[in-house]
Design a protein around this motif. Structure first.
Motif, PDB file in Angstrom:
ATOM      1  N   ALA A  38     103.652  69.129 117.097  1.00 43.62           N
ATOM      2  CA  ALA A  38     104.277  68.578 115.894  1.00 43.62           C
ATOM      3  C   ALA A  38     103.450  68.981 114.673  1.00 43.62           C
ATOM      4  O   ALA A  38     102.220  69.075 114.742  1.00 43.62           O
ATOM      5  CB  ALA A  38     104.369  67.058 115.987  1.00 43.62           C
ATOM      6  N   PHE A  39     104.141  69.231 113.557  1.00 46.40           N
ATOM      7  CA  PHE A  39     103.484  69.672 112.332  1.00 46.40           C
ATOM      8  C   PHE A  39     103.851  68.760 111.168  1.00 46.40           C
ATOM      9  O   PHE A  39     105.029  68.453 110.952  1.00 46.40           O
ATOM     10  CB  PHE A  39     103.923  71.096 111.957  1.00 46.40           C
ATOM     11  CG  PHE A  39     103.508  72.158 112.944  1.00 46.40           C
ATOM     12  CD1 PHE A  39     102.278  72.771 112.843  1.00 46.40           C
ATOM     13  CD2 PHE A  39     104.369  72.541 113.967  1.00 46.40           C
ATOM     14  CE1 PHE A  39     101.904  73.763 113.740  1.00 46.40           C
ATOM     15  CE2 PHE A  39     104.005  73.523 114.864  1.00 46.40           C
ATOM     16  CZ  PHE A  39     102.772  74.142 114.767  1.00 46.40           C
ATOM     17  N   ILE A  40     102.833  68.335 110.411  1.00 46.36           N
ATOM     18  CA  ILE A  40     103.054  67.710 109.110  1.00 46.36           C
ATOM     19  C   ILE A  40     102.793  68.797 108.078  1.00 46.36           C
ATOM     20  O   ILE A  40     101.645  69.228 107.894  1.00 46.36           O
ATOM     21  CB  ILE A  40     102.122  66.508 108.873  1.00 46.36           C
ATOM     22  CG1 ILE A  40     102.364  65.434 109.943  1.00 46.36           C
ATOM     23  CG2 ILE A  40     102.349  65.916 107.483  1.00 46.36           C
ATOM     24  CD1 ILE A  40     101.451  64.221 109.813  1.00 46.36           C
ATOM     25  N   MET A  41     103.841  69.254 107.417  1.00 41.91           N
ATOM     26  CA  MET A  41     103.752  70.418 106.529  1.00 41.91           C
ATOM     27  C   MET A  41     103.313  69.965 105.130  1.00 41.91           C
ATOM     28  O   MET A  41     104.119  69.828 104.214  1.00 41.91           O
ATOM     29  CB  MET A  41     105.092  71.142 106.485  1.00 41.91           C
ATOM     30  CG  MET A  41     105.587  71.579 107.862  1.00 41.91           C
ATOM     31  SD  MET A  41     107.100  72.549 107.803  1.00 41.91           S
ATOM     32  CE  MET A  41     108.249  71.350 107.106  1.00 41.91           C
ATOM     33  N   ASP A  42     102.029  69.762 104.967  1.00 43.18           N
ATOM     34  CA  ASP A  42     101.480  69.195 103.734  1.00 43.18           C
ATOM     35  C   ASP A  42     100.814  70.276 102.897  1.00 43.18           C
ATOM     36  O   ASP A  42     100.071  71.106 103.433  1.00 43.18           O
ATOM     37  CB  ASP A  42     100.467  68.094 104.090  1.00 43.18           C
ATOM     38  CG  ASP A  42     100.040  67.297 102.884  1.00 43.18           C
ATOM     39  OD1 ASP A  42     100.757  67.315 101.868  1.00 43.18           O
ATOM     40  OD2 ASP A  42      98.987  66.651 102.949  1.00 43.18           O
ATOM     41  N   GLY A  43     101.086  70.267 101.589  1.00 40.37           N
ATOM     42  CA  GLY A  43     100.348  71.153 100.691  1.00 40.37           C
ATOM     43  C   GLY A  43     101.183  72.155  99.922  1.00 40.37           C
ATOM     44  O   GLY A  43     100.620  72.998  99.210  1.00 40.37           O
ATOM     45  N   ASN A  44     102.510  72.098 100.008  1.00 44.19           N
ATOM     46  CA  ASN A  44     103.345  73.053  99.272  1.00 44.19           C
ATOM     47  C   ASN A  44     103.170  72.903  97.758  1.00 44.19           C
ATOM     48  O   ASN A  44     103.056  73.892  97.028  1.00 44.19           O
ATOM     49  CB  ASN A  44     104.826  72.861  99.636  1.00 44.19           C
ATOM     50  CG  ASN A  44     105.127  73.262 101.064  1.00 44.19           C
ATOM     51  OD1 ASN A  44     104.643  74.273 101.548  1.00 44.19           O
ATOM     52  ND2 ASN A  44     105.925  72.464 101.747  1.00 44.19           N
ATOM     53  N   ARG A  45     103.143  71.660  97.288  1.00 43.15           N
ATOM     54  CA  ARG A  45     102.991  71.430  95.850  1.00 43.15           C
ATOM     55  C   ARG A  45     101.603  71.845  95.362  1.00 43.15           C
ATOM     56  O   ARG A  45     101.461  72.442  94.292  1.00 43.15           O
ATOM     57  CB  ARG A  45     103.256  69.957  95.521  1.00 43.15           C
ATOM     58  CG  ARG A  45     104.700  69.536  95.751  1.00 43.15           C
ATOM     59  CD  ARG A  45     104.992  68.176  95.168  1.00 43.15           C
ATOM     60  NE  ARG A  45     104.201  67.122  95.792  1.00 43.15           N
ATOM     61  CZ  ARG A  45     104.180  65.854  95.366  1.00 43.15           C
ATOM     62  NH1 ARG A  45     104.887  65.503  94.302  1.00 43.15           N
ATOM     63  NH2 ARG A  45     103.456  64.951  95.994  1.00 43.15           N
ATOM     64  N   ARG A  46     100.582  71.531  96.159  1.00 44.70           N
ATOM     65  CA  ARG A  46      99.216  71.912  95.779  1.00 44.70           C
ATOM     66  C   ARG A  46      99.018  73.425  95.808  1.00 44.70           C
ATOM     67  O   ARG A  46      98.264  73.990  95.017  1.00 44.70           O
ATOM     68  CB  ARG A  46      98.207  71.222  96.704  1.00 44.70           C
ATOM     69  CG  ARG A  46      97.809  69.836  96.242  1.00 44.70           C
ATOM     70  CD  ARG A  46      96.993  69.112  97.276  1.00 44.70           C
ATOM     71  NE  ARG A  46      97.829  68.581  98.334  1.00 44.70           N
ATOM     72  CZ  ARG A  46      97.351  67.956  99.405  1.00 44.70           C
ATOM     73  NH1 ARG A  46      96.042  67.800  99.545  1.00 44.70           N
ATOM     74  NH2 ARG A  46      98.169  67.480 100.325  1.00 44.70           N
ATOM     75  N   TYR A  47      99.733  74.083  96.729  1.00 42.30           N
ATOM     76  CA  TYR A  47      99.682  75.549  96.790  1.00 42.30           C
ATOM     77  C   TYR A  47     100.256  76.155  95.515  1.00 42.30           C
ATOM     78  O   TYR A  47      99.678  77.089  94.935  1.00 42.30           O
ATOM     79  CB  TYR A  47     100.463  76.036  98.010  1.00 42.30           C
ATOM     80  CG  TYR A  47     100.504  77.538  98.162  1.00 42.30           C
ATOM     81  CD1 TYR A  47      99.450  78.225  98.760  1.00 42.30           C
ATOM     82  CD2 TYR A  47     101.607  78.271  97.715  1.00 42.30           C
ATOM     83  CE1 TYR A  47      99.492  79.613  98.908  1.00 42.30           C
ATOM     84  CE2 TYR A  47     101.656  79.647  97.857  1.00 42.30           C
ATOM     85  CZ  TYR A  47     100.600  80.312  98.455  1.00 42.30           C
ATOM     86  OH  TYR A  47     100.645  81.676  98.590  1.00 42.30           O
ATOM     87  N   ALA A  48     101.397  75.604  95.065  1.00 45.89           N
ATOM     88  CA  ALA A  48     102.014  76.094  93.829  1.00 45.89           C
ATOM     89  C   ALA A  48     101.088  75.870  92.634  1.00 45.89           C
ATOM     90  O   ALA A  48     100.917  76.748  91.770  1.00 45.89           O
ATOM     91  CB  ALA A  48     103.359  75.395  93.608  1.00 45.89           C
ATOM     92  N   LYS A  49     100.455  74.694  92.586  1.00 39.91           N
ATOM     93  CA  LYS A  49      99.538  74.384  91.488  1.00 39.91           C
ATOM     94  C   LYS A  49      98.297  75.277  91.543  1.00 39.91           C
ATOM     95  O   LYS A  49      97.802  75.747  90.511  1.00 39.91           O
ATOM     96  CB  LYS A  49      99.138  72.908  91.557  1.00 39.91           C
ATOM     97  CG  LYS A  49      98.290  72.437  90.390  1.00 39.91           C
ATOM     98  CD  LYS A  49      98.009  70.934  90.495  1.00 39.91           C
ATOM     99  CE  LYS A  49      97.166  70.462  89.308  1.00 39.91           C
ATOM    100  NZ  LYS A  49      96.880  69.004  89.396  1.00 39.91           N
ATOM    101  N   LYS A  50      97.804  75.520  92.749  1.00 43.30           N
ATOM    102  CA  LYS A  50      96.604  76.335  92.944  1.00 43.30           C
ATOM    103  C   LYS A  50      96.789  77.746  92.395  1.00 43.30           C
ATOM    104  O   LYS A  50      95.882  78.320  91.782  1.00 43.30           O
ATOM    105  CB  LYS A  50      96.264  76.382  94.440  1.00 43.30           C
ATOM    106  CG  LYS A  50      95.096  77.278  94.807  1.00 43.30           C
ATOM    107  CD  LYS A  50      94.876  77.272  96.315  1.00 43.30           C
ATOM    108  CE  LYS A  50      93.765  78.212  96.738  1.00 43.30           C
ATOM    109  NZ  LYS A  50      93.584  78.208  98.216  1.00 43.30           N
TER     110      LYS A  50
END
Length: 284
Positions: A38-50
């Motif tokens: 199982a995957f919790i797909m966390d960090g898309n928004r932070r990736y865009a900001k980064k």
């Protein structure tokens, strides 16, 4: 000529990468392979900001990472893959962001059904959408139901997409349905209110198996590994019931940055602790 050279180089790189993956997976297959990740797909928004990107671009990068990860899991021989796509709590975000996610999800669903080369069609994957689907927009709910119907006969692997999901909502739903079933059983199929003054023996005891049968996730065995990207060490109300004897892995990489090396590391840790995890499952 230059275009042909670039195309040949890309094809060569793809062939080499595929060979290396097969070699790695061949070595891993000597040990026990997890049945369900199982995957919790966390960090898309932070990736865009980064990277100073538009939020929609961040989500698209996350989708590409998901497609790659699903491909790796299929090649490794996993039977079940679960992804945490959207929490009920995420409905508290800005309306435009919610709409972006919903539109992206609908595009993904429609695309994976149309394209012959999609992961679902290529690997014979059955798709389930898990959660309180009544909270979704009518268009997205219709797309999800269509995907489940179209892939119902696929039997090589199962993809569970947790959408409008939280574990607390799942447990509450399961308990309510178990009580309703018990109530109907006591009254010949008729639903009625239970009165305090009536004898307790009239009503069957609700057992653990009754509640588990009503879980949204009852269509799959409990996960062997749960991976949450971005370094957050929280489950965020995800599969709380199903992860009591599960290996947890929290890599620091944001979801769009998650790759093959993270999957391999998780599987190696699973193999190293396999005997201990199996013993815990039998005790629970």
């Amino acid at each position: 000529m230059e275009e042909d050279t670039v195309a040949n180089a890309i094809q060569l790189f793809g062939n080499v990468s595929s060979f290396i993956r097969k070699f790695i997976f061949r070595i891993l297959s000597v040990g026990p392979i997890p049945n369900h990740i199982a995957f919790i797909m966390d960090g898309n928004r932070r990736y865009a900001k980064k990277w100073n990107l538009d939020l929609r671009v961040g989500y698209k990068a996350g989708i590409l990472a998901l497609i790659c990860m699903l491909k790796y899991c299929m090649e490794l021989g996993l039977k079940y893959i679960t992804i945490y796509a959207f929490s009920i709590d995420n409905f508290k975000r800005r309306p435009e962001e919610i709409q972006n996610v919903m539109d992206t999800m609908r595009d993904i669903i429609e695309g994976m059904l149309k394209e012959e080369s999609s992961i679902v069609n290529q690997h014979g994957v059955r798709v389930y959408f898990i959660g309180n689907l009544r909270l979704l927009s009518e268009a997205l709910r219709a797309a999800a139901e269509k995907a489940m119907n179209v892939t119902a006969k696929n039997d090589k692997a199962v993809l569970l997409v947790c959408l409008a999901y939280t574990s607390s909502n799942e447990i509450t739903h399961a308990v309510q349905e178990s009580c309703n079933d018990a109530n109907r059983a006591c009254h010949g199929g008729e639903k009625s209110e239970i009165k305090e003054e009536e004898e307790e023996e009239q009503y069957p005891i609700i057992k653990l198996v009754d509640v588990e049968r009503q879980m949204y996730m009852a269509v799959a065995p409990d996960p062997d590994i749960l991976i949450r990207s971005s370094g957050e060490t929280r489950l965020s109300n995800f599969l709380l019931w199903q992860t009591t004897s599960c290996l947890l892995y929290f890599p620091k990489a944001l979801w769009p940055e998650l790759g093959l090396r993270h999957l391999v590391w998780a599987v190696l840790n699973f193999q190293r602790r396999h005997s201990y995890l199996e013993k815990k499952k039998k005790q629970s």
